[in-house]
Design a protein around this motif. Structure first.
Motif, PDB file in Angstrom:
ATOM      1  N   THR A  76      49.777  38.164  40.248  1.00 17.14           N
ATOM      2  CA  THR A  76      50.670  39.251  39.827  1.00 17.14           C
ATOM      3  C   THR A  76      50.957  39.249  38.331  1.00 17.14           C
ATOM      4  O   THR A  76      51.396  40.260  37.788  1.00 17.14           O
ATOM      5  CB  THR A  76      52.004  39.192  40.598  1.00 17.14           C
ATOM      6  N   THR A  77      50.669  38.142  37.648  1.00 19.74           N
ATOM      7  CA  THR A  77      50.949  38.096  36.210  1.00 19.74           C
ATOM      8  C   THR A  77      49.697  38.269  35.349  1.00 19.74           C
ATOM      9  O   THR A  77      49.800  38.646  34.188  1.00 19.74           O
ATOM     10  CB  THR A  77      51.650  36.771  35.838  1.00 19.74           C
ATOM     11  N   ALA A  78      48.533  38.008  35.915  1.00 22.23           N
ATOM     12  CA  ALA A  78      47.275  38.198  35.172  1.00 22.23           C
ATOM     13  C   ALA A  78      46.939  39.687  35.107  1.00 22.23           C
ATOM     14  O   ALA A  78      47.375  40.471  35.952  1.00 22.23           O
ATOM     15  CB  ALA A  78      46.140  37.439  35.864  1.00 22.23           C
ATOM     16  N   SER A  79      46.166  40.063  34.104  1.00 19.64           N
ATOM     17  CA  SER A  79      45.634  41.423  34.025  1.00 19.64           C
ATOM     18  C   SER A  79      44.228  41.401  34.614  1.00 19.64           C
ATOM     19  O   SER A  79      43.400  40.572  34.227  1.00 19.64           O
ATOM     20  CB  SER A  79      45.558  41.895  32.574  1.00 19.64           C
ATOM     21  N   HIS A  80      43.965  42.297  35.547  1.00 20.65           N
ATOM     22  CA  HIS A  80      42.681  42.361  36.240  1.00 20.65           C
ATOM     23  C   HIS A  80      41.890  43.572  35.751  1.00 20.65           C
ATOM     24  O   HIS A  80      42.454  44.645  35.570  1.00 20.65           O
ATOM     25  CB  HIS A  80      42.896  42.508  37.754  1.00 20.65           C
ATOM     26  N   VAL A  81      40.587  43.386  35.564  1.00 18.28           N
ATOM     27  CA  VAL A  81      39.721  44.521  35.252  1.00 18.28           C
ATOM     28  C   VAL A  81      38.762  44.733  36.418  1.00 18.28           C
ATOM     29  O   VAL A  81      38.438  43.802  37.153  1.00 18.28           O
ATOM     30  CB  VAL A  81      38.931  44.346  33.930  1.00 18.28           C
ATOM     31  N   LEU A  82      38.337  45.978  36.546  1.00 17.99           N
ATOM     32  CA  LEU A  82      37.409  46.366  37.600  1.00 17.99           C
ATOM     33  C   LEU A  82      36.219  47.036  36.935  1.00 17.99           C
ATOM     34  O   LEU A  82      36.387  47.936  36.101  1.00 17.99           O
ATOM     35  CB  LEU A  82      38.114  47.325  38.559  1.00 17.99           C
ATOM     36  N   ALA A  83      35.023  46.557  37.252  1.00 14.99           N
ATOM     37  CA  ALA A  83      33.796  47.128  36.697  1.00 14.99           C
ATOM     38  C   ALA A  83      33.167  48.042  37.731  1.00 14.99           C
ATOM     39  O   ALA A  83      33.081  47.698  38.909  1.00 14.99           O
ATOM     40  CB  ALA A  83      32.817  46.020  36.332  1.00 14.99           C
ATOM     41  N   TYR A  84      32.740  49.195  37.265  1.00 15.41           N
ATOM     42  CA  TYR A  84      32.044  50.160  38.121  1.00 15.41           C
ATOM     43  C   TYR A  84      30.619  50.297  37.618  1.00 15.41           C
ATOM     44  O   TYR A  84      30.390  50.402  36.417  1.00 15.41           O
ATOM     45  CB  TYR A  84      32.715  51.534  38.050  1.00 15.41           C
ATOM     46  N   TYR A  85      29.678  50.305  38.536  1.00 15.76           N
ATOM     47  CA  TYR A  85      28.293  50.589  38.198  1.00 15.76           C
ATOM     48  C   TYR A  85      27.933  51.890  38.891  1.00 15.76           C
ATOM     49  O   TYR A  85      27.980  51.978  40.117  1.00 15.76           O
ATOM     50  CB  TYR A  85      27.351  49.461  38.637  1.00 15.76           C
ATOM     51  N   GLU A  86      27.641  52.899  38.085  1.00 18.15           N
ATOM     52  CA  GLU A  86      27.353  54.245  38.594  1.00 18.15           C
ATOM     53  C   GLU A  86      28.430  54.703  39.577  1.00 18.15           C
ATOM     54  O   GLU A  86      28.154  55.256  40.636  1.00 18.15           O
ATOM     55  CB  GLU A  86      25.955  54.303  39.216  1.00 18.15           C
ATOM     56  N   GLY A  87      29.685  54.428  39.212  1.00 21.47           N
ATOM     57  CA  GLY A  87      30.838  54.906  39.977  1.00 21.47           C
ATOM     58  C   GLY A  87      31.270  54.030  41.139  1.00 21.47           C
ATOM     59  O   GLY A  87      32.278  54.314  41.775  1.00 21.47           O
ATOM     60  N   THR A  88      30.540  52.942  41.424  1.00 21.56           N
ATOM     61  CA  THR A  88      30.863  52.076  42.547  1.00 21.56           C
ATOM     62  C   THR A  88      31.443  50.754  42.041  1.00 21.56           C
ATOM     63  O   THR A  88      30.873  50.148  41.125  1.00 21.56           O
ATOM     64  CB  THR A  88      29.593  51.787  43.376  1.00 21.56           C
ATOM     65  N   PRO A  89      32.565  50.273  42.612  1.00 16.24           N
ATOM     66  CA  PRO A  89      33.114  48.981  42.197  1.00 16.24           C
ATOM     67  C   PRO A  89      32.059  47.878  42.357  1.00 16.24           C
ATOM     68  O   PRO A  89      31.502  47.700  43.438  1.00 16.24           O
ATOM     69  CB  PRO A  89      34.287  48.762  43.156  1.00 16.24           C
ATOM     70  N   ALA A  90      31.781  47.163  41.260  1.00 17.70           N
ATOM     71  CA  ALA A  90      30.672  46.212  41.253  1.00 17.70           C
ATOM     72  C   ALA A  90      31.058  44.802  40.820  1.00 17.70           C
ATOM     73  O   ALA A  90      30.344  43.860  41.113  1.00 17.70           O
ATOM     74  CB  ALA A  90      29.569  46.730  40.325  1.00 17.70           C
ATOM     75  N   GLY A  91      32.175  44.664  40.110  1.00 15.84           N
ATOM     76  CA  GLY A  91      32.556  43.353  39.612  1.00 15.84           C
ATOM     77  C   GLY A  91      33.980  43.356  39.119  1.00 15.84           C
ATOM     78  O   GLY A  91      34.616  44.411  39.018  1.00 15.84           O
ATOM     79  N   THR A  92      34.475  42.185  38.789  1.00 18.50           N
ATOM     80  CA  THR A  92      35.858  42.057  38.354  1.00 18.50           C
ATOM     81  C   THR A  92      36.053  40.801  37.524  1.00 18.50           C
ATOM     82  O   THR A  92      35.174  39.939  37.439  1.00 18.50           O
ATOM     83  CB  THR A  92      36.807  42.047  39.584  1.00 18.50           C
ATOM     84  N   GLY A  93      37.203  40.695  36.931  1.00 15.48           N
ATOM     85  CA  GLY A  93      37.618  39.510  36.186  1.00 15.48           C
ATOM     86  C   GLY A  93      39.086  39.662  35.854  1.00 15.48           C
ATOM     87  O   GLY A  93      39.660  40.738  36.018  1.00 15.48           O
ATOM     88  N   ARG A  94      39.685  38.574  35.407  1.00 15.82           N
ATOM     89  CA  ARG A  94      41.098  38.658  35.022  1.00 15.82           C
ATOM     90  C   ARG A  94      41.318  37.841  33.766  1.00 15.82           C
ATOM     91  O   ARG A  94      40.493  37.017  33.384  1.00 15.82           O
ATOM     92  CB  ARG A  94      42.016  38.211  36.156  1.00 15.82           C
ATOM     93  N   ILE A  95      42.462  38.089  33.124  1.00 24.19           N
ATOM     94  CA  ILE A  95      42.799  37.389  31.887  1.00 24.19           C
ATOM     95  C   ILE A  95      44.278  37.018  31.906  1.00 24.19           C
ATOM     96  O   ILE A  95      45.110  37.766  32.413  1.00 24.19           O
ATOM     97  CB  ILE A  95      42.459  38.256  30.649  1.00 24.19           C
TER      98      ILE A  95
END
Length: 141
Positions: A41-60
């Motif tokens: 809940t405290t980290a910032s999460h990113v979401l990667a889309y490849y051609e509009g489809t969720p494909a990967g993620t990471g947090r910082i």
């Protein structure tokens, strides 16, 4: 084409957790108790889309002025399309915006060359995290 966005909505966060479950829990055998922690809940999460489809993620997270990149993963069918590099770059940019001059990550040893190509330097011996060999890697931002 890869697009990265900050995961903000409940649906986006569900995609983040679904991707992490598929990669870390199902594929790599990490327990759900280890994968999901007190920093969700405290980290910032990113979401990667490849051609509009969720494909990967990471947090910082920002720790002592250092951007700690965590939980970077890409679904198997989207590897080799630059998704992991795009996620890493987006997290680094976010780290810079938070005022960090350095990024750090615990990279799985099989991904060490990948991170080295992105400018990361290994600064530790191999250690186990969730029973998977890792190294600490850093990069000046």
């Amino acid at each position: 084409m890869v697009q990265i966005k900050l995961a903000a909505s409940e649906a986006e966060l569900e995609d983040v957790y679904r991707i992490r479950k598929k990669v870390f829990v199902d594929e790599q055998g990490v327990s759900e108790q280890e994968e999901y922690d007190e920093h969700e809940t405290t980290a910032s999460h990113v979401l990667a889309y490849y051609e509009g489809t969720p494909a990967g993620t990471g947090r910082i997270r920002l720790l002592d002025g250092i951007a700690k990149l965590e939980r970077i993963c890409v679904l198997p069918e989207y590897r080799k399309y630059g998704v992991g590099a795009a996620i890493t770059s987006a997290l680094e940019q976010q780290g810079k915006q938070l005022g960090a001059a350095k990024a750090k990550l615990h990279g799985q040893t099989h991904a060490e060359r990948f991170y080295a190509k992105l400018g990361y330097e290994t600064v530790s011996d191999v250690f186990l995290e969730a029973d998977i060999p890792h190294v600490i890697m850093t990069k000046k931002l």
